[in-house]
Design a protein around this motif. Structure first.
Motif, PDB file in Angstrom:
ATOM      1  N   GLU A 268       0.829  -1.204   0.000  1.00 54.88           N
ATOM      2  CA  GLU A 268       0.000   0.000   0.000  1.00 54.88           C
ATOM      3  C   GLU A 268       0.870   1.263   0.000  1.00 54.88           C
ATOM      4  N   GLN A 269       1.967   1.229   0.741  1.00 58.00           N
ATOM      5  CA  GLN A 269       2.880   2.370   0.743  1.00 58.00           C
ATOM      6  C   GLN A 269       3.521   2.541  -0.633  1.00 58.00           C
ATOM      7  N   LEU A 270       3.873   1.439  -1.280  1.00 55.27           N
ATOM      8  CA  LEU A 270       4.420   1.529  -2.643  1.00 55.27           C
ATOM      9  C   LEU A 270       3.383   2.128  -3.578  1.00 55.27           C
ATOM     10  N   HIS A 271       2.136   1.678  -3.462  1.00 54.35           N
ATOM     11  CA  HIS A 271       1.073   2.222  -4.314  1.00 54.35           C
ATOM     12  C   HIS A 271       0.902   3.721  -4.099  1.00 54.35           C
ATOM     13  N   SER A 272       1.070   4.186  -2.863  1.00 53.06           N
ATOM     14  CA  SER A 272       0.941   5.624  -2.602  1.00 53.06           C
ATOM     15  C   SER A 272       2.050   6.420  -3.294  1.00 53.06           C
ATOM     16  N   MET A 273       3.132   5.734  -3.663  1.00 53.45           N
ATOM     17  CA  MET A 273       4.218   6.360  -4.427  1.00 53.45           C
ATOM     18  C   MET A 273       4.034   6.122  -5.924  1.00 53.45           C
ATOM     19  N   ARG A 274       2.914   5.480  -6.298  1.00 52.87           N
ATOM     20  CA  ARG A 274       2.585   5.134  -7.684  1.00 52.87           C
ATOM     21  C   ARG A 274       3.474   4.017  -8.238  1.00 52.87           C
ATOM     22  N   VAL A 275       4.133   3.288  -7.359  1.00 53.95           N
ATOM     23  CA  VAL A 275       4.950   2.131  -7.761  1.00 53.95           C
ATOM     24  C   VAL A 275       4.024   0.917  -7.756  1.00 53.95           C
ATOM     25  N   GLU A 276       4.039   0.160  -8.842  1.00 56.77           N
ATOM     26  CA  GLU A 276       3.181  -1.016  -8.960  1.00 56.77           C
ATOM     27  C   GLU A 276       4.036  -2.277  -8.931  1.00 56.77           C
ATOM     28  N   TYR A 277       3.559  -3.272  -8.200  1.00 56.55           N
ATOM     29  CA  TYR A 277       4.265  -4.546  -8.084  1.00 56.55           C
ATOM     30  C   TYR A 277       3.272  -5.677  -8.299  1.00 56.55           C
ATOM     31  N   THR A 278       3.678  -6.659  -9.089  1.00 55.95           N
ATOM     32  CA  THR A 278       2.892  -7.870  -9.301  1.00 55.95           C
ATOM     33  C   THR A 278       3.852  -9.047  -9.341  1.00 55.95           C
TER      34      THR A 278
ATOM     35  N   ILE B  34      26.520   3.780 -12.965  1.00 54.16           N
ATOM     36  CA  ILE B  34      25.537   4.579 -13.706  1.00 54.16           C
ATOM     37  C   ILE B  34      24.120   4.213 -13.268  1.00 54.16           C
ATOM     38  N   PHE B  35      23.833   2.900 -13.168  1.00 51.09           N
ATOM     39  CA  PHE B  35      22.497   2.455 -12.760  1.00 51.09           C
ATOM     40  C   PHE B  35      22.165   2.912 -11.344  1.00 51.09           C
ATOM     41  N   PHE B  36      23.206   3.035 -10.486  1.00 52.26           N
ATOM     42  CA  PHE B  36      22.979   3.365  -9.076  1.00 52.26           C
ATOM     43  C   PHE B  36      22.939   4.873  -8.827  1.00 52.26           C
ATOM     44  N   ALA B  37      23.260   5.666  -9.821  1.00 58.15           N
ATOM     45  CA  ALA B  37      23.146   7.114  -9.664  1.00 58.15           C
ATOM     46  C   ALA B  37      21.658   7.484  -9.626  1.00 58.15           C
ATOM     47  N   GLU B  38      21.297   8.339  -8.713  1.00 60.95           N
ATOM     48  CA  GLU B  38      19.903   8.757  -8.556  1.00 60.95           C
ATOM     49  C   GLU B  38      19.439   9.501  -9.805  1.00 60.95           C
ATOM     50  N   HIS B  39      18.309   9.048 -10.372  1.00 59.20           N
ATOM     51  CA  HIS B  39      17.831   9.616 -11.625  1.00 59.20           C
ATOM     52  C   HIS B  39      16.323   9.417 -11.787  1.00 59.20           C
ATOM     53  N   ILE B  40      15.782  10.059 -12.824  1.00 54.17           N
ATOM     54  CA  ILE B  40      14.398   9.842 -13.236  1.00 54.17           C
ATOM     55  C   ILE B  40      14.414   9.458 -14.709  1.00 54.17           C
ATOM     56  N   HIS B  41      13.244   9.051 -15.196  1.00 51.46           N
ATOM     57  CA  HIS B  41      13.003   8.869 -16.625  1.00 51.46           C
ATOM     58  C   HIS B  41      11.720   9.599 -16.975  1.00 51.46           C
TER      59      HIS B  41
ATOM     60  N   PRO C 161       7.023   4.689 -11.815  1.00 51.99           N
ATOM     61  CA  PRO C 161       6.408   5.763 -12.603  1.00 51.99           C
ATOM     62  C   PRO C 161       7.416   6.769 -13.151  1.00 51.99           C
ATOM     63  N   ALA C 162       7.050   7.406 -14.245  1.00 51.97           N
ATOM     64  CA  ALA C 162       7.862   8.494 -14.803  1.00 51.97           C
ATOM     65  C   ALA C 162       8.007   9.573 -13.735  1.00 51.97           C
ATOM     66  N   GLY C 163       9.209  10.131 -13.633  1.00 49.84           N
ATOM     67  CA  GLY C 163       9.440  11.264 -12.747  1.00 49.84           C
ATOM     68  C   GLY C 163       9.855  10.948 -11.330  1.00 49.84           C
ATOM     69  N   ILE C 164       9.791   9.674 -10.898  1.00 51.82           N
ATOM     70  CA  ILE C 164      10.192   9.331  -9.530  1.00 51.82           C
ATOM     71  C   ILE C 164      11.708   9.129  -9.511  1.00 51.82           C
ATOM     72  N   TYR C 165      12.352   9.651  -8.465  1.00 53.59           N
ATOM     73  CA  TYR C 165      13.772   9.380  -8.299  1.00 53.59           C
ATOM     74  C   TYR C 165      13.952   7.922  -7.922  1.00 53.59           C
ATOM     75  N   HIS C 166      14.875   7.276  -8.597  1.00 61.68           N
ATOM     76  CA  HIS C 166      15.143   5.871  -8.329  1.00 61.68           C
ATOM     77  C   HIS C 166      16.569   5.529  -8.759  1.00 61.68           C
TER      78      HIS C 166
ATOM     79  N   HIS D 218       9.161  15.051 -13.398  1.00 59.73           N
ATOM     80  CA  HIS D 218       9.377  14.960 -11.955  1.00 59.73           C
ATOM     81  C   HIS D 218       8.380  15.858 -11.213  1.00 59.73           C
ATOM     82  N   VAL D 219       8.196  17.082 -11.695  1.00 57.60           N
ATOM     83  CA  VAL D 219       7.248  18.010 -11.071  1.00 57.60           C
ATOM     84  C   VAL D 219       5.834  17.417 -11.115  1.00 57.60           C
ATOM     85  N   ASP D 220       5.437  16.854 -12.251  1.00 57.70           N
ATOM     86  CA  ASP D 220       4.119  16.224 -12.375  1.00 57.70           C
ATOM     87  C   ASP D 220       3.983  15.035 -11.430  1.00 57.70           C
ATOM     88  N   TYR D 221       5.061  14.230 -11.326  1.00 58.03           N
ATOM     89  CA  TYR D 221       5.024  13.088 -10.407  1.00 58.03           C
ATOM     90  C   TYR D 221       4.827  13.577  -8.973  1.00 58.03           C
TER      91      TYR D 221
END
Length: 177
Positions: free
Chosen positions: A26-36, A80-87, A125-130, A166-169
């Motif tokens: 539920e906490q992941l969903h509140s961040m718009r992260v989906e898991y299945t 590179i993968f571990f650097a904090e970024h968005i898409h 989701p687009a715009g989340i730092y990960h 990111h702003v929209d996210y």
């Protein structure tokens, strides 16, 4: 599914870094992260992936295998993968083999670590730092889904702070509460 707050130690990024504070689906969903978790046969899982592609308008996919012997410039790529970024597009990964970690920022800007392993389908989701890291097994093979031609274009922090996606996210997460 295993998710928890990252302990922020300086140990190898491939270690668990489990703070002991779990994060719920539920906490992941509140961040718009989906898991299945897809637990069918390979054919059944592919059918579910194909359905997801139609629902979300995904046209392309590829597979990536990451290990010291399979990925050229392995250590540099891990950094590179571990650097904090968005898409600017959501990032969808289906783990075929192996294990790794997706770390995502929560609304309070804390790292949440999500362990992904075979059968896990994660939508970031687009715009989340990960960021992403393998675990200590140093191996993962995953299917990547794309709306257009396969591409992986990170926008690193702090440059991404003012990025429209990111702003929209950030706005969408605030409104979701």
């Amino acid at each position: 599914m295993r998710a928890y707050y990252y302990d922020n130690s300086t140990a190898d990024q491939r270690e668990l870094h489990d703070s002991g504070h779990a994060v719920t689906i539920e906490q992941l969903h509140s961040m718009r992260v989906e898991y299945t978790k897809l637990e069918g046969t390979p054919e059944e899982n592919l059918e579910q992936i194909n359905k997801l592609c139609v629902e979300r308008g995904y046209q392309n996919r590829d597979e990536i295998a990451i290990s010291p012997t399979l990925l050229e410039n392995y250590e540099a790529k891990l950094k590179i993968f571990f650097a904090e970024h968005i898409h600017e597009d959501e990032e969808i990964r289906f783990v075929l083999e192996g294990r790794g970690f997706f770390d995502v920022r929560d609304k309070a800007d804390r790292w949440v670590r999500i362990l992904v392993e075979q059968g896990d389908l994660l939508v970031v989701p687009a715009g989340i730092y990960h960021r992403f890291s393998l675990d200590t097994s140093n191996y993962i093979r995953a299917m990547r889904l794309f709306k257009e031609d396969p591409k992986w274009t990170p926008i690193n922090r702090p440059e991404a702070d003012t990025n429209k996606y990111h702003v929209d996210y950030q706005r969408s997460v605030t409104e979701f509460c």
